[in-house]
Motif scaffolding. Structure first.
Motif, PDB file in Angstrom:
ATOM      1  N   THR A   1       0.811  -1.219   0.000  1.00 55.08           N
ATOM      2  CA  THR A   1       0.000   0.000   0.000  1.00 55.08           C
ATOM      3  C   THR A   1       0.840   1.263   0.000  1.00 55.08           C
ATOM      4  N   THR A   2       2.139   1.146   0.273  1.00 49.12           N
ATOM      5  CA  THR A   2       3.031   2.304   0.147  1.00 49.12           C
ATOM      6  C   THR A   2       3.686   2.361  -1.227  1.00 49.12           C
ATOM      7  N   ASN A   3       3.392   1.344  -2.047  1.00 52.58           N
ATOM      8  CA  ASN A   3       3.989   1.240  -3.388  1.00 52.58           C
ATOM      9  C   ASN A   3       5.504   1.040  -3.311  1.00 52.58           C
ATOM     10  N   GLN A   4       5.966   0.449  -2.186  1.00 53.66           N
ATOM     11  CA  GLN A   4       7.404   0.203  -1.998  1.00 53.66           C
ATOM     12  C   GLN A   4       7.586  -1.196  -1.413  1.00 53.66           C
ATOM     13  N   ALA A   5       7.427  -2.201  -2.240  1.00 54.34           N
ATOM     14  CA  ALA A   5       7.439  -3.573  -1.742  1.00 54.34           C
ATOM     15  C   ALA A   5       8.715  -4.320  -2.103  1.00 54.34           C
ATOM     16  N   GLU A   6       9.763  -3.601  -2.488  1.00 55.86           N
ATOM     17  CA  GLU A   6      11.035  -4.242  -2.780  1.00 55.86           C
ATOM     18  C   GLU A   6      11.810  -4.431  -1.485  1.00 55.86           C
ATOM     19  N   GLY A   7      12.209  -5.679  -1.188  1.00 53.80           N
ATOM     20  CA  GLY A   7      13.026  -5.893   0.003  1.00 53.80           C
ATOM     21  C   GLY A   7      12.526  -7.028   0.870  1.00 53.80           C
ATOM     22  N   PHE A   8      13.088  -7.122   2.071  1.00 52.28           N
ATOM     23  CA  PHE A   8      12.764  -8.220   2.975  1.00 52.28           C
ATOM     24  C   PHE A   8      13.197  -7.873   4.391  1.00 52.28           C
ATOM     25  N   VAL A   9      12.700  -8.674   5.348  1.00 51.33           N
ATOM     26  CA  VAL A   9      13.158  -8.657   6.735  1.00 51.33           C
ATOM     27  C   VAL A   9      13.691 -10.045   7.048  1.00 51.33           C
ATOM     28  N   GLU A  10      14.839 -10.097   7.705  1.00 47.51           N
ATOM     29  CA  GLU A  10      15.449 -11.383   8.047  1.00 47.51           C
ATOM     30  C   GLU A  10      15.861 -11.395   9.505  1.00 47.51           C
ATOM     31  N   LEU A  11      15.627 -12.524  10.183  1.00 47.69           N
ATOM     32  CA  LEU A  11      16.063 -12.736  11.555  1.00 47.69           C
ATOM     33  C   LEU A  11      17.003 -13.935  11.608  1.00 47.69           C
ATOM     34  N   VAL A  12      18.034 -13.828  12.453  1.00 43.58           N
ATOM     35  CA  VAL A  12      18.980 -14.919  12.687  1.00 43.58           C
ATOM     36  C   VAL A  12      18.899 -15.289  14.162  1.00 43.58           C
ATOM     37  N   ALA A  13      18.708 -16.571  14.445  1.00 49.56           N
ATOM     38  CA  ALA A  13      18.551 -17.011  15.836  1.00 49.56           C
ATOM     39  C   ALA A  13      19.403 -18.239  16.111  1.00 49.56           C
ATOM     40  N   ASP A  14      19.743 -18.403  17.372  1.00 53.83           N
ATOM     41  CA  ASP A  14      20.422 -19.613  17.824  1.00 53.83           C
ATOM     42  C   ASP A  14      19.448 -20.783  17.701  1.00 53.83           C
ATOM     43  N   ASP A  15      19.869 -21.832  17.009  1.00 52.34           N
ATOM     44  CA  ASP A  15      18.968 -22.943  16.722  1.00 52.34           C
ATOM     45  C   ASP A  15      18.502 -23.651  17.995  1.00 52.34           C
ATOM     46  N   ALA A  16      19.400 -23.770  18.968  1.00 52.64           N
ATOM     47  CA  ALA A  16      19.066 -24.523  20.179  1.00 52.64           C
ATOM     48  C   ALA A  16      18.092 -23.781  21.085  1.00 52.64           C
ATOM     49  N   SER A  17      18.349 -22.500  21.304  1.00 53.94           N
ATOM     50  CA  SER A  17      17.543 -21.741  22.267  1.00 53.94           C
ATOM     51  C   SER A  17      16.475 -20.871  21.622  1.00 53.94           C
ATOM     52  N   GLY A  18      16.636 -20.590  20.342  1.00 50.53           N
ATOM     53  CA  GLY A  18      15.721 -19.670  19.680  1.00 50.53           C
ATOM     54  C   GLY A  18      16.033 -18.211  19.933  1.00 50.53           C
ATOM     55  N   GLN A  19      17.105 -17.931  20.701  1.00 49.65           N
ATOM     56  CA  GLN A  19      17.443 -16.545  20.995  1.00 49.65           C
ATOM     57  C   GLN A  19      17.838 -15.817  19.715  1.00 49.65           C
ATOM     58  N   ILE A  20      17.285 -14.617  19.544  1.00 52.04           N
ATOM     59  CA  ILE A  20      17.554 -13.830  18.337  1.00 52.04           C
ATOM     60  C   ILE A  20      18.936 -13.195  18.452  1.00 52.04           C
ATOM     61  N   LEU A  21      19.774 -13.440  17.451  1.00 55.42           N
ATOM     62  CA  LEU A  21      21.153 -12.964  17.445  1.00 55.42           C
ATOM     63  C   LEU A  21      21.344 -11.741  16.569  1.00 55.42           C
ATOM     64  N   GLY A  22      20.457 -11.543  15.617  1.00 59.21           N
ATOM     65  CA  GLY A  22      20.603 -10.397  14.728  1.00 59.21           C
ATOM     66  C   GLY A  22      19.502 -10.364  13.700  1.00 59.21           C
ATOM     67  N   GLY A  23      19.530  -9.314  12.895  1.00 56.44           N
ATOM     68  CA  GLY A  23      18.524  -9.181  11.853  1.00 56.44           C
ATOM     69  C   GLY A  23      18.925  -8.144  10.835  1.00 56.44           C
ATOM     70  N   ARG A  24      18.289  -8.205   9.688  1.00 60.14           N
ATOM     71  CA  ARG A  24      18.577  -7.283   8.596  1.00 60.14           C
ATOM     72  C   ARG A  24      17.271  -6.895   7.920  1.00 60.14           C
ATOM     73  N   MET A  25      17.295  -5.736   7.275  1.00 59.76           N
ATOM     74  CA  MET A  25      16.148  -5.340   6.471  1.00 59.76           C
ATOM     75  C   MET A  25      16.605  -4.429   5.358  1.00 59.76           C
ATOM     76  N   VAL A  26      16.022  -4.598   4.192  1.00 60.32           N
ATOM     77  CA  VAL A  26      16.108  -3.624   3.123  1.00 60.32           C
ATOM     78  C   VAL A  26      14.685  -3.355   2.679  1.00 60.32           C
ATOM     79  N   GLY A  27      14.312  -2.074   2.685  1.00 62.40           N
ATOM     80  CA  GLY A  27      12.945  -1.733   2.343  1.00 62.40           C
ATOM     81  C   GLY A  27      12.549  -0.413   2.960  1.00 62.40           C
ATOM     82  N   PRO A  28      11.301  -0.006   2.761  1.00 62.36           N
ATOM     83  CA  PRO A  28      10.832   1.268   3.307  1.00 62.36           C
ATOM     84  C   PRO A  28      10.839   1.264   4.829  1.00 62.36           C
ATOM     85  N   GLU A  29      11.260   2.388   5.408  1.00 64.28           N
ATOM     86  CA  GLU A  29      11.259   2.571   6.865  1.00 64.28           C
ATOM     87  C   GLU A  29      12.088   1.533   7.604  1.00 64.28           C
TER      88      GLU A  29
END
Length: 472
Positions: A392-420
């Protein structure tokens, strides 16, 4: 404050009034210490006056014009007209409001602000030279060095020469050049390339390396370079600017490859944006026995102390990453330590943002970095093509990514390219800093439709519970 009016001694001397220095000064004053802040240029430093704030103001203004002109698919037809003088005046007004606010905060908290250049005389005394050349001496118990950084010049391209611009000059132009060569495809070069392209300037980016935004992977940078190329920006990789000379009414810029091949570009202006270097040469460090590292930074411990126990360094002068929010966090640490608190600067992550279109933002570890650190990881990814709000913002190029420890599920980092992305990354940063898990984020109800719910969707994807994209 005039030199003749300042006290002869202070508990805490802060040298440099940027986001590291003024924040440290205010916090130290809040802790009951007598604080003197010496700034030779403008309170707020490069960030507020010549960097972060003015550049984002122009990025916003030119982006509005571009979006309006590109909105035909949404049923909006417009042909925006840009008044550059008015735009720059508005930008200056934003800067003045913020710097005036910082000055008022310093005054309200009892910080003595001095306009001048501080130079160490010995380990507990500086000489301060004012704008008129007068000097006075000031003794201190503790000192915080927050002198920041400056743009790197390349040989033959002096910022004092009229056609050559530094980033500070580029943000203050009152007229639009028909063409510009930008030396450097780092974040400053790309952000300003977008501004000039949206103003209608013919932009050529010359980069000595083989990619834009070195250090960022191609899945983040490709949408940015694609967007710039669609707006007419030309990239010339593997070339370094070596020389320039004036022509009848323009200038010629010559570049050279590693193999010695040369190219020439006829242009109106050239912008040098090849990086920044710490400022320590104005301080007289020899008088206190400090010597910068080979890269120019001052070495500090986890409490921001230098090798001299009562002298601290924060911000760009203390090392990478050269980011305003990192400077402020270090400034808080240094002030609290001086006030007697047993605290350390030890964040799990420092977010980084590139204000291009689309924006890029990162926080914490990438999957590769996590693997190098010994983690077995789970990765969740949500494409913005599946985001109702992005569409709806006409800006749908990109993604959000999360990286987590497989054993505990704890989030270790993340990346995004896109609006805002600059806003959305805060949720990922909070999750990393607080040790939240994929389940914590996935089970948190997010407002719909929003871009931030893409973080929840990425967490669900990592858990194999995605609803709005295919599960891994």
């Amino acid at each position: 404050m005039e030199l003749q009016d300042i006290p002869t001694e202070t508990d805490v001397l802060v040298i440099g009034g940027g986001p590291g220095g003024y924040v440290a000064a205010i916090r130290a004053a809040q802790r009951g210490l007598d604080v003197t802040l010496v700034e030779r240029d403008a309170v707020g430093g490069t960030c507020l006056n010549y960097g972060c704030i003015p550049s984002k103001a122009l990025i916003t203004a030119t982006g509005i014009a571009r979006d309006a002109g590109d909105a035909e698919t949404m049923g909006v037809r417009a042909d925006p007209e840009i008044d550059v003088e008015q735009m720059v005046s508005w930008k200056d007004g934003v800067v003045d409001r913020l710097t005036g606010g910082v000055e008022a905060l310093c005054e309200t908290n009892g910080v003595t602000v001095v306009d001048g250049l501080a130079n160490f005389v010995d380990t507990h005394e500086v000489s301060i030279r004012g704008p008129d050349g007068d000097e006075t001496k000031l003794t201190f118990s503790d000192c915080i060095i927050a002198t920041g950084s400056r743009p790197i010049e390349i040989p033959g391209f002096d910022f004092d020469d009229f056609p050559v611009l530094g980033s500070r000059d580029a943000l203050s132009l009152s007229s639009i050049p028909e063409s510009i060569v930008i030396c450097g495809a780092g974040y400053i070069g790309l952000e300003l390339a977008g501004v000039f392209a949206d103003l209608g300037t013919e932009v050529t980016i010359v980069e000595m390396l083989d990619e834009a935004l070195p250090g960022y992977p191609s899945d983040l940078t490709d949408p940015v370079t694609d967007s710039l190329e669609e707006r007419g920006v030309t990239f010339q990789f593997g070339e370094a600017a070596t020389e320039w000379w004036p022509t009848k009414d323009r200038m010629q810029v010559e570049t050279e490859t590693a193999e010695g091949e040369t190219s020439r570009y006829l242009t109106d202006r050239v912008l040098v944006a090849v990086g920044r270097e710490p400022v320590t040469d104005t301080l007289g460090l020899d008088a206190i026995g400090l010597e910068p590292e080979e890269n120019g930074f001052l070495e500090t411990d986890d409490q921001c102390r230098t090798e001299a126990d009562h002298i601290y360094a924060v911000g760009d002068v203390a090392g990478e990453p050269m980011l305003a929010h990192k400077a402020s966090a270090e400034g808080i640490t240094a002030a609290e330590v001086i006030a007697g608190e047993d605290v350390t600067y030890d964040p799990r992550m420092v977010p980084a943002v590139v204000f291009t279109d689309p924006e890029i933002a990162t926080a914490g570890l990438t999957a590769d970095e996590a693997a190098e650190a010994g983690y077995e990881t789970t990765v969740g990814k949500f494409p913005l093509q599946s985001s109702g709000r992005a569409l709806t913002t006409n800006q749908a190029e990109g993604f959000v990514e999360l990286v987590a420890d497989d054993a505990s599920g704890q989030i270790l980092g993340g990346r995004m390219v896109g609006p805002e992305a600059s806003e959305v990354i805060a949720e990922i940063g909070l999750a990393v800093e607080q040790g939240l898990t994929l389940t914590d984020v996935a089970s948190t109800i997010h407002s719909h439709p929003t871009l931030s719910e893409s973080v929840m969707e990425a967490a669900e994807h990592a858990l194999g519970q995605a609803v709005h994209t295919s599960n891994r």
